[in-house]
Scaffold this motif. Structure first.
Motif: not given
Lengths: 115, 115
Positions: B89-97
């Motif tokens: 989830q963190r990876a997806i979220w950071e990818g989005r940022l």
């Protein structure tokens, strides 16, 4: 983040459902309307809204209504209490392994000294 | 660790209870008998055993019986699936940022070029 009593319960319980985790996975990519969230699931809208409400109660997501469209978004740092709890467990566990390690080292040294 | 379908549900559900988390916190310090686990709680032994069983079903702990004493211990790497899910989830979220960041940078550059 100030954690109210039982907040960690609500967080873990919210995460214990595949539909709610799928909703969170979608929201990690960005905010979405309730109908966008419903699209991948073969699920009536009221059931989906029930899941969204559970996620809101746990503090993982917030939603805003603009006319007839409700947009849901992930709360920044929402997973922090869960991560912190897991990190604490790891620290205790690793502390225990370190102590075991020290014990074995001491045991072997005592044996050497005694031989 | 091979995750059977629903295993992540069982894990999160097992963690969504304060008594079960307290049992896990105790077990991170080392194996314990059921009566040792029961000691800090004002709880009948069958209720405590119910929690231990839930933890066993989720794969977080195992127990062995020697005579009348049942010893419970934490499973090594038991939290790994939960951590992995959070990391994803963190990876997806950071990818989005990161993508948002790129977008803003491009927007500002376009403005500069246009001015």
């Amino acid at each position: 983040m100030n954690l109210s009593p039982g907040q960690l319960d609500l967080l873990f319980q919210a995460l214990g459902d595949p539909t709610r985790r799928a909703i969170l996975e979608r929201l990690a990519r960005g905010p979405a309307s309730v109908s966008e969230l419903a699209a991948p699931f073969d699920m009536a809208l009221p059931s989906l809204m029930g899941h969204v409400r559970r996620l809101e109660e746990s503090g993982l997501v917030t939603s805003t209504k603009d006319g007839r469209i409700r947009t849901v978004q992930l709360v920044t740092g929402a997973f922090t209490p869960v991560r912190s709890w897991l990190d604490e467990q790891r620290a205790i566990w690793e502390g225990r392994l370190d102590r075991l390690d020290d014990y074995v080292t001491r045991l072997m040294k005592d044996r050497e000294d005694g031989s």
